[in-house]
Motif scaffolding. Structure first.
Motif, short mmCIF file in Angstrom:
data_model
loop_
_atom_site.label_atom_id
_atom_site.label_comp_id
_atom_site.label_asym_id
_atom_site.label_seq_id
_atom_site.Cartn_x
_atom_site.Cartn_y
_atom_site.Cartn_z
N GLY A 128 7.00 13.52 -0.49
CA GLY A 128 5.86 12.63 -0.33
C GLY A 128 6.20 11.18 -0.64
O GLY A 128 5.72 10.26 0.04
N PHE A 129 7.04 10.96 -1.66
CA PHE A 129 7.45 9.60 -2.00
C PHE A 129 8.23 8.96 -0.86
O PHE A 129 7.93 7.84 -0.44
CB PHE A 129 8.30 9.63 -3.27
N VAL A 130 9.22 9.67 -0.36
CA VAL A 130 10.02 9.12 0.75
C VAL A 130 9.13 8.88 1.97
O VAL A 130 9.23 7.84 2.63
CB VAL A 130 11.18 10.08 1.10
N GLY A 131 8.22 9.84 2.25
CA GLY A 131 7.35 9.69 3.41
C GLY A 131 6.43 8.49 3.30
O GLY A 131 6.27 7.73 4.26
N ALA A 132 5.81 8.30 2.13
CA ALA A 132 4.88 7.18 1.95
C ALA A 132 5.63 5.85 1.96
O ALA A 132 5.19 4.88 2.60
CB ALA A 132 4.11 7.35 0.64
N LEU A 133 6.76 5.78 1.26
CA LEU A 133 7.52 4.54 1.18
C LEU A 133 8.10 4.17 2.55
O LEU A 133 8.00 3.02 3.00
CB LEU A 133 8.64 4.68 0.15
N ALA A 134 8.68 5.15 3.23
CA ALA A 134 9.27 4.88 4.54
C ALA A 134 8.21 4.51 5.57
O ALA A 134 8.41 3.62 6.41
CB ALA A 134 10.06 6.10 5.02
N SER A 135 7.05 5.15 5.50
CA SER A 135 6.01 4.83 6.47
C SER A 135 5.45 3.44 6.22
O SER A 135 5.08 2.73 7.17
CB SER A 135 4.88 5.87 6.41
N GLY A 136 5.39 3.01 4.94
CA GLY A 136 4.95 1.66 4.65
C GLY A 136 5.88 0.61 5.24
O GLY A 136 5.44 -0.41 5.77
N TRP A 144 5.68 0.96 9.24
CA TRP A 144 4.40 0.55 9.82
C TRP A 144 4.46 -0.88 10.36
O TRP A 144 3.96 -1.17 11.45
CB TRP A 144 3.31 0.67 8.76
N GLU A 145 5.08 -1.77 9.60
CA GLU A 145 5.18 -3.17 10.01
C GLU A 145 6.40 -3.42 10.88
O GLU A 145 6.41 -4.34 11.70
CB GLU A 145 5.22 -4.07 8.77
N ALA A 146 7.45 -2.60 10.72
CA ALA A 146 8.70 -2.84 11.46
C ALA A 146 8.66 -2.29 12.88
O ALA A 146 9.08 -2.96 13.83
CB ALA A 146 9.87 -2.24 10.69
N ILE A 147 8.17 -1.05 13.06
CA ILE A 147 8.21 -0.43 14.39
C ILE A 147 6.83 -0.06 14.91
O ILE A 147 6.70 0.40 16.04
CB ILE A 147 9.11 0.83 14.39
N GLY A 148 5.79 -0.22 14.09
CA GLY A 148 4.44 0.03 14.53
C GLY A 148 3.98 1.46 14.26
O GLY A 148 4.79 2.37 14.03
N PRO A 149 2.65 1.67 14.27
CA PRO A 149 2.10 2.98 13.92
C PRO A 149 2.56 4.12 14.82
O PRO A 149 2.85 5.22 14.34
CB PRO A 149 0.59 2.76 14.06
N GLN A 150 2.63 3.90 16.14
CA GLN A 150 2.95 5.00 17.05
C GLN A 150 4.36 5.54 16.80
O GLN A 150 4.57 6.77 16.76
CB GLN A 150 2.79 4.54 18.49
N ILE A 171 0.84 -1.20 0.00
CA ILE A 171 0.00 0.00 0.00
C ILE A 171 0.88 1.25 0.00
O ILE A 171 0.65 2.19 -0.77
CB ILE A 171 -0.95 0.00 1.22
N GLY A 172 1.90 1.26 0.86
CA GLY A 172 2.80 2.40 0.91
C GLY A 172 3.50 2.63 -0.41
O GLY A 172 3.63 3.77 -0.87
N LEU A 173 3.93 1.54 -1.07
CA LEU A 173 4.62 1.66 -2.35
C LEU A 173 3.68 2.14 -3.44
O LEU A 173 4.03 3.03 -4.24
CB LEU A 173 5.25 0.32 -2.73
N LEU A 174 2.47 1.59 -3.50
CA LEU A 174 1.52 2.00 -4.53
C LEU A 174 1.14 3.47 -4.38
O LEU A 174 1.07 4.21 -5.37
CB LEU A 174 0.26 1.12 -4.47
N LEU A 175 0.88 3.89 -3.16
CA LEU A 175 0.51 5.29 -2.94
C LEU A 175 1.70 6.23 -3.14
O LEU A 175 1.51 7.40 -3.52
CB LEU A 175 -0.09 5.47 -1.55
N SER A 176 2.91 5.72 -2.91
CA SER A 176 4.08 6.56 -3.12
C SER A 176 4.31 6.87 -4.59
O SER A 176 4.99 7.84 -4.93
CB SER A 176 5.33 5.89 -2.53
N LEU A 177 3.73 6.05 -5.49
CA LEU A 177 3.89 6.32 -6.92
C LEU A 177 3.29 7.66 -7.30
O LEU A 177 3.79 8.34 -8.21
CB LEU A 177 3.20 5.21 -7.74
N MET A 178 2.22 8.06 -6.60
CA MET A 178 1.60 9.35 -6.89
C MET A 178 2.58 10.48 -6.62
O MET A 178 2.57 11.51 -7.30
CB MET A 178 0.34 9.53 -6.03
N GLN A 179 3.43 10.29 -5.62
CA GLN A 179 4.43 11.30 -5.29
C GLN A 179 5.69 11.13 -6.14
O GLN A 179 6.31 12.13 -6.53
CB GLN A 179 4.79 11.20 -3.80
#
Length: 429
Positions: free
Chosen positions: A380-388, A391-397, A84-92
């Motif tokens: 935006g690309f770095v933010g979306a990709l890094a957050s994706g 999200w799984e590695a360190i959690g949402p918080q 999801i993070g990678l797909l949405l990062s394409l927009m950026q």
């Protein structure tokens, strides 16, 4: 203390634009010179406020339906957080390079309205691919193509608006706020609808505002020009330290927004909020943003751009920390969303005004394209990709905590170069 001369929307911007406006009036009242500026929607009629406001409204209805809910659609068809993070990062990602192709064509040939029409038509044609594939690879190709064409929309629309405003740049916010109104209409309406019908219907909902926006662009015309055009290079301006500082700070702000745009709806849904409530939280942030746009003429005259930007980054630190650690508190989330007025609204208005001031004349579309591609594209690309990945590695918080830290780094950068930015604002007045 900020001075009126430092304000990006005040005397400095108006004086610079007024000189060009007086020149344009002489051109219209006498013989047309070979150097006449080719880049106005119309040289002899008032700026079409209603049509431009409608364009912002229509396009942001699409964004208001896409941004909060497309991630939920992707989750519903089995895409992982990283996918999801990678797909949405394409927009950026496409905003990094593609806008420069469109901007170069626009500035060299005066094709602003025509390019807006052509690229929106291309975006709509590519978008239909979402109806025939749910695979990661298929969606990757479709969204990449869609992003390539849609990356032209905002720099072209902003350039048409700002060029038409001439010595009234502070009125940009009054037109741009209709985009925010469109976003709110969509985010509330679509959230209410998706609580009652399957989320797969989102794909059809998104077609409508794209088609309406394309139809609205057909009412704009480029002005025929006479004589030759002078190509003004943009690279000397890009290498200036003040420009680099502004762009770097905006990259960091958009890295901070990465988990917000990609995962905020999923984060709220996992915390037990319904789609209507999710839509309400999104719309609250944009309501606050509207307040910023409506009052922009007043505060842009009073405060220096650098002070506005430093304040927005400081508030960004607080906003993303609240989202990280107070998701169970609706009151805290309300406060965090109200701060969108600062982290996007005032940051964007101040930055757009500075770019318009620093990239005048035939370089304006490319200047706006550089700003959008660096800030919303690369950041935006770095933010979306890094957050994706986070999200799984360190959690949402901790992902949102990292976003807060990114805003803090941007604030430090601006504080350290505040004097440089003030001097640049005065020297280009």
């Amino acid at each position: 203390m900020p001075s009126r001369g430092d304000s990006t929307g005040g005397e400095a911007a108006r004086k610079a634009a007024a000189r060009g406006f007086r020149h344009n009036r002489r051109e219209r009242s006498g013989p047309r010179s070979r150097g006449a500026h080719p880049h106005r929607v119309s040289p002899s009629v008032p700026l079409p406020y209603v049509r431009l406001a409608a364009l912002y409204f229509g396009y942001f209805v699409y964004i208001g339906a896409f941004a909060p809910y497309f991630s939920l659609y992707l989750q519903s068809i089995g895409q992982s957080a990283f996918q999801i993070g990678l797909l949405l990062s394409l927009m950026q990602l496409m905003r990094i390079g593609a806008p420069h192709l469109w901007a170069s064509l626009a500035d060299r040939h005066g094709w602003r309205a025509r390019l807006l029409q052509a690229t929106l038509a291309g975006a709509l044609a590519v978008y239909v691919g979402v109806f025939v594939t749910t695979s990661f690879l298929g969606l990757f190709l479709v969204l990449a193509g869609f992003a390539f064409f849609s990356s032209a929309t905002m720099p072209l629309l902003d350039a048409i608006t700002l060029t038409g405003l001439r010595n009234r740049v502070e009125r940009y916010g009054g037109i741009r706020l209709w985009g925010s109104i469109g976003f709110i209409v969509a985010v509330l309406g679509v959230g209410w609808i998706l609580d009652r019908i399957p989320i797969a219907n989102l794909l059809w909902i998104l077609v409508v505002p794209l088609a309406v926006t394309l139809a609205l662009t057909l009412t704009l015309r480029d002005t025929p020009t006479q004589g030759g055009r002078v190509h003004e290079p943009v690279w000397p301006l890009l290498l200036r330290r003040d420009v680099l500082v502004l762009l770097a700070a905006n990259v960091l702000m958009n890295v901070a927004h990465g988990p917000l745009y990609a995962f905020f709806s999923i984060y709220l849904a996992d915390a037990g909020y319904g789609k209507t409530a999710i839509g309400a939280f999104w719309s609250l942030g944009v309501l606050a943003e509207i307040g910023i746009f409506m009052t922009a003429p007043a505060w842009m005259k009073r405060f220096a751009a650098v002070d506005i930007l430093i304040a927005t980054f400081a508030l960004g630190v607080a906003r993303f920390a609240l989202i990280a650690w107070a998701v169970d508190s609706p009151v805290a989330l309300v406060l965090a969303q109200v701060l969108h007025a600062a982290t996007f609204g005032s940051c964007h208005v101040a930055s757009v005004a500075l770019i318009s001031q620093w990239f005048p004349g035939a370089r304006q579309v490319r200047g706006q394209a550089v700003y959008l591609s660096a800030a919303f594209g690369f950041g935006g690309f770095v933010g979306a990709l890094a957050s994706g990945a986070a999200w799984e590695a360190i959690g949402p918080q901790w992902t949102y905590t990292a976003a807060s830290a990114a805003a803090g780094l941007g604030m430090i950068l601006l504080v350290r170069h505040a004097g440089l930015l003030r001097h640049a604002s005065r020297s280009t007045a």
